[in-house]
Enzyme design. Sequence first.
Site, PDB file in Angstrom:
ATOM      1  N   ASP A 182       0.860  -1.186   0.000  1.00 46.22           N
ATOM      2  CA  ASP A 182       0.000   0.000   0.000  1.00 46.22           C
ATOM      3  C   ASP A 182       0.896   1.235   0.000  1.00 46.22           C
ATOM      4  O   ASP A 182       1.827   1.338   0.806  1.00 46.22           O
ATOM      5  CB  ASP A 182      -0.901  -0.001   1.237  1.00 46.22           C
ATOM      6  CG  ASP A 182      -1.839   1.194   1.262  1.00 46.22           C
ATOM      7  OD1 ASP A 182      -2.714   1.272   0.372  1.00 46.22           O
ATOM      8  OD2 ASP A 182      -1.691   2.045   2.156  1.00 46.22           O
ATOM      9  N   GLU A 266      -1.501  -0.955  -5.832  1.00 52.26           N
ATOM     10  CA  GLU A 266      -2.729  -0.255  -6.212  1.00 52.26           C
ATOM     11  C   GLU A 266      -2.603   0.345  -7.608  1.00 52.26           C
ATOM     12  O   GLU A 266      -1.495   0.651  -8.073  1.00 52.26           O
ATOM     13  CB  GLU A 266      -3.013   0.875  -5.218  1.00 52.26           C
ATOM     14  CG  GLU A 266      -3.152   0.438  -3.781  1.00 52.26           C
ATOM     15  CD  GLU A 266      -3.165   1.623  -2.840  1.00 52.26           C
ATOM     16  OE1 GLU A 266      -4.268   2.052  -2.463  1.00 52.26           O
ATOM     17  OE2 GLU A 266      -2.085   2.111  -2.495  1.00 52.26           O
ATOM     18  N   ASP A 349      -3.105   1.298   6.971  1.00 53.54           N
ATOM     19  CA  ASP A 349      -2.245   1.004   5.823  1.00 53.54           C
ATOM     20  C   ASP A 349      -1.902  -0.485   5.759  1.00 53.54           C
ATOM     21  O   ASP A 349      -1.870  -1.077   4.678  1.00 53.54           O
ATOM     22  CB  ASP A 349      -0.966   1.841   5.887  1.00 53.54           C
ATOM     23  CG  ASP A 349      -1.260   3.336   5.770  1.00 53.54           C
ATOM     24  OD1 ASP A 349      -2.191   3.691   5.014  1.00 53.54           O
ATOM     25  OD2 ASP A 349      -0.563   4.127   6.413  1.00 53.54           O
TER      26      ASP A 349
END
Length: 361
Positions: A182, A266, A349
């Site tokens: 992340d 991501e 996170d």
Amino acid sequence: MLKAYKFRLYPNEEQKIYLAKTFGCTRFIYNKMLAERITSYEENKDLDIKTMKYPTPAQYKTEFEWLKEVDSLALANAQLNLDKAYKNFFRDKSVGFPRFKKKSNTNNYTTNNQNGTVSIENNHIKVPKLKSMIKIEQHRKFNGLIKSCTISQVPSGKYFISILVDTEIAQLPKMDNKIGVDLGIKEFAITSDGVFFSNAKHLKRSEKRLAKLQKDLSRKQKGSNNRKKARLKVAKSHEKISNQRKDMLHKVSTQLINENQVIVIEDLKVSNMIKNHKLAKSIADASFAEFRRMLTYKAKWYGREIIIAPSNYASSQLCSNCDNKSSQTKDLSCRIYICPVCGMIMDRDINAAKNLLKLAI
């Protein structure tokens, strides 16, 4: 497999003159051909753009004889770059129409290795059209066939060469490790294993010095030698920030590639993210797009796999334990994820990274 190696060049005065001529000629060809394409398109809007014929760099040499003084392959590559930019625009309007090259921007040109015209010997490199060899700081050796090279001069005045080589790259041994990553601003990267890679925020740390240098530059008289000296200091400061950022990105991406077989990240839309004016500078300083690019090509080199999460995958809002979706993390100040269903409490996170890992499992 193609791999590029970048080295610094130390040209003498005669070589600097030739490089400056080549930079100027390739820029002239690019701008000249772009201007003619714009004019032709405006005059023939009804015709199919693919059927239009345009002059080649060789045809310009009769009108502009000074083009003969530089490498013809550099001029040909300028045309290829324009062709690519032109096609990209008509394929996808969001990339923007090709823009004219400015003299104040970074100077560069690309040439090909035809019949061994590019070679390295005793820390000196031979490039087409230039009789003498340029001193090169070859800090690492490589094996393979040189395909092309790009010579550039950055705003700080330094010269570099990027050599594209067709070489064999040894694959890393396969492993079972899979990881979710992340990306953030407070911490640059957080893995599903709970490892934090801190965000150095190089631009923010150098803002005061950079602001002072910019202020000094604005006070100098245009065209004066003092202004040139002040501009050089600003350029060197920006270059240092850029080098620090790249160094961090390389270290983090290399560590992740070395330690994991599959990496899930991501699909960040950086162009949309920087529209948030409060976070735009921090997002740009983090260079998420460049980090993704590094991971992608390093994974290709070393036999790793990169999985890109769908853009609509709400990794921060899902509970990594029970998959319940909660909107609490839409507030960026919320740093702890508390699941209202199963009661799980976890750093937001790490929770997002664990959700990303599920895409690999």
